[in-house]
Design a protein around this motif. Structure first.
Motif, PDB file in Angstrom:
ATOM      1  N   ARG A  38       0.834  -1.202   0.000  1.00 39.58           N
ATOM      2  CA  ARG A  38       0.000   0.000   0.000  1.00 39.58           C
ATOM      3  C   ARG A  38       0.873   1.259   0.000  1.00 39.58           C
ATOM      4  O   ARG A  38       0.531   2.271  -0.642  1.00 39.58           O
ATOM      5  N   PHE A  41       1.949   1.830  -3.413  1.00 40.36           N
ATOM      6  CA  PHE A  41       0.827   2.346  -4.193  1.00 40.36           C
ATOM      7  C   PHE A  41       0.784   3.873  -4.134  1.00 40.36           C
ATOM      8  O   PHE A  41       0.505   4.535  -5.142  1.00 40.36           O
ATOM      9  N   ARG A  48       1.506   3.487 -10.343  1.00 38.37           N
ATOM     10  CA  ARG A  48       0.089   3.549  -9.983  1.00 38.37           C
ATOM     11  C   ARG A  48      -0.737   4.037 -11.171  1.00 38.37           C
ATOM     12  O   ARG A  48      -1.810   3.497 -11.456  1.00 38.37           O
ATOM     13  N   HIS A  74      -9.582   1.780  -8.673  1.00 38.83           N
ATOM     14  CA  HIS A  74      -8.745   2.152  -7.532  1.00 38.83           C
ATOM     15  C   HIS A  74      -8.613   0.988  -6.563  1.00 38.83           C
ATOM     16  O   HIS A  74      -7.509   0.690  -6.079  1.00 38.83           O
ATOM     17  N   ALA A  77      -6.376  -1.732  -8.226  1.00 39.74           N
ATOM     18  CA  ALA A  77      -4.963  -1.342  -8.300  1.00 39.74           C
ATOM     19  C   ALA A  77      -4.309  -1.377  -6.928  1.00 39.74           C
ATOM     20  O   ALA A  77      -3.188  -1.873  -6.776  1.00 39.74           O
ATOM     21  N   ARG A  78      -4.997  -0.873  -5.924  1.00 36.71           N
ATOM     22  CA  ARG A  78      -4.424  -0.862  -4.579  1.00 36.71           C
ATOM     23  C   ARG A  78      -4.154  -2.283  -4.086  1.00 36.71           C
ATOM     24  O   ARG A  78      -3.086  -2.572  -3.535  1.00 36.71           O
ATOM     25  N   PHE A  81      -1.075  -3.852  -5.680  1.00 35.71           N
ATOM     26  CA  PHE A  81       0.164  -3.452  -5.015  1.00 35.71           C
ATOM     27  C   PHE A  81       0.334  -4.198  -3.700  1.00 35.71           C
ATOM     28  O   PHE A  81       1.452  -4.600  -3.340  1.00 35.71           O
ATOM     29  N   ILE A 292       0.947  -3.394 -13.358  1.00 38.00           N
ATOM     30  CA  ILE A 292       1.770  -2.180 -13.299  1.00 38.00           C
ATOM     31  C   ILE A 292       2.770  -2.052 -14.445  1.00 38.00           C
ATOM     32  O   ILE A 292       3.574  -1.128 -14.457  1.00 38.00           O
TER      33      ILE A 292
END
Length: 313
Positions: A38, A41, A48, A74, A77-78, A81, A292
């Protein structure tokens, strides 16, 4: 000179942090891995941005798939990571000799598909992608089932590359680097060996085939199709994912090569079919794929010439 100093500083920082991390007990390491991911991220703004853009552009395809659970770019993606952070901590444990439990608790499913392919005596090409903890998959398979060779790209920092090579060679596995992999792979298959290939990174038009991937045109390596034709080696899709507090490696049935009479079309159909397998994995485990990186480079204005392809397993 400055580059060499930077490389050594990166190595020293990695070794110092990874040594401390490697002593963390399992649950604590998982918690720290999530928080580290995180943190990345929020700090790695360009990565990101790439992840969010990739996910947003893939959503129309993903939302049309059976079983897709609606989530925001969001959120996806978070969590991507966070999973990468967890994998990083696991690799640190393995590098410093504290990862045996991780390896011993990997669950294997679909092993009959691998055994059936191996019985043909022409080696086995494990076709996989940057999914889950792909390094752990290779290590666990090599330690508990059969030693294998992984095909990898050299890192820009040669000292960090040595660290990754040490991880990948743990428990008897070998590494072929892409720059000289083809001849070595053909030799390995002739000896009946198993080689793992990551096929989900962008390649140039000179070494790739234009396919459709997650609803967009993408260049994909044609190496698996070439090997299948040249060596007759069975291609077995295999992936790893997290399930509860352990990992699961699943092997799928061998891909049956295209029967198209035109060699170029046959290769394109084979590559498309293999990438359909990766798509199915992403639909099922959307935060465990490597969002990513720039998967769709050099494709603006292009359209994939090969529609459909075989269904994923």
């Amino acid at each position: 000179m400055l580059k060499e100093i930077r490389w050594y500083l990166e190595l020293a920082l990695f070794l110092a942090l990874s040594l401390v991390i490697s002593w963390l007990p399992g649950r604590s390491a998982d918690w720290v891995g999530r928080r580290l991911g995180r943190l990345f991220f929020f700090l790695l703004k360009e990565r990101r941005r790439i992840a969010l853009e990739n996910i947003e552009r893939a959503l129309p395809f993903l939302e049309a798939q059976p079983g897709w659970v609606r989530r925001t770019p969001h959120e996806l993606a978070r969590e991507t990571f966070e999973n990468l952070g967890r994998s990083l901590l696991e690799d640190c444990k393995i590098y410093h000799g504290h990862g045996r439990r991780l390896i011993d608790t990997v669950e294997f499913r679909g092993q009959e598909h691998f055994e059936r392919a191996r019985e043909k005596g022409k080696g086995v090409a494990f076709i996989t992608a940057h999914c889950g903890n792909w390094d752990l998959m290779a290590l666990a398979f090599g330690a508990r089932i059969q030693e294998l060779t992984v095909v990898a790209r050299r890192q820009d920092n040669p000292h960090l590359n040595d660290v990754l090579e040490r991880i990948r060679k743990a428990y008897g596995n070998r590494v072929f680097y892409k720059s000289s992999a083809l001849r070595a792979m053909l030799g390995a298959f002739k000896r009946g060996e198993t080689v793992g290939m990551l096929i989900d990174q962008a390649v140039g038009a000179d070494e790739g085939i234009l396919i459709e991937f997650l609803g967009r045109p993408a260049w994909a390596t044609k190496l698996p199709a070439y090997i299948a034709k040249k060596a007759g080696t069975p291609m077995v899709p295999a992936f790893i994912h997290r399930e509860g507090n352990h990992h699961v490696m699943t092997s799928y049935p061998e891909l049956i090569p295209s029967t198209a009479s035109d060699p170029e079309r046959a290769a394109a159909e084979d590559v498309q079919a293999l990438n359909r397998c990766i798509e199915r994995y992403i639909v099922e485990h959307p935060t465990e794929w490597y969002w990513i990186h720039k998967r769709w480079k050099n494709t603006d204005g292009l359209s994939a010439p090969v529609p459909g392809g075989s269904d994923a397993p």
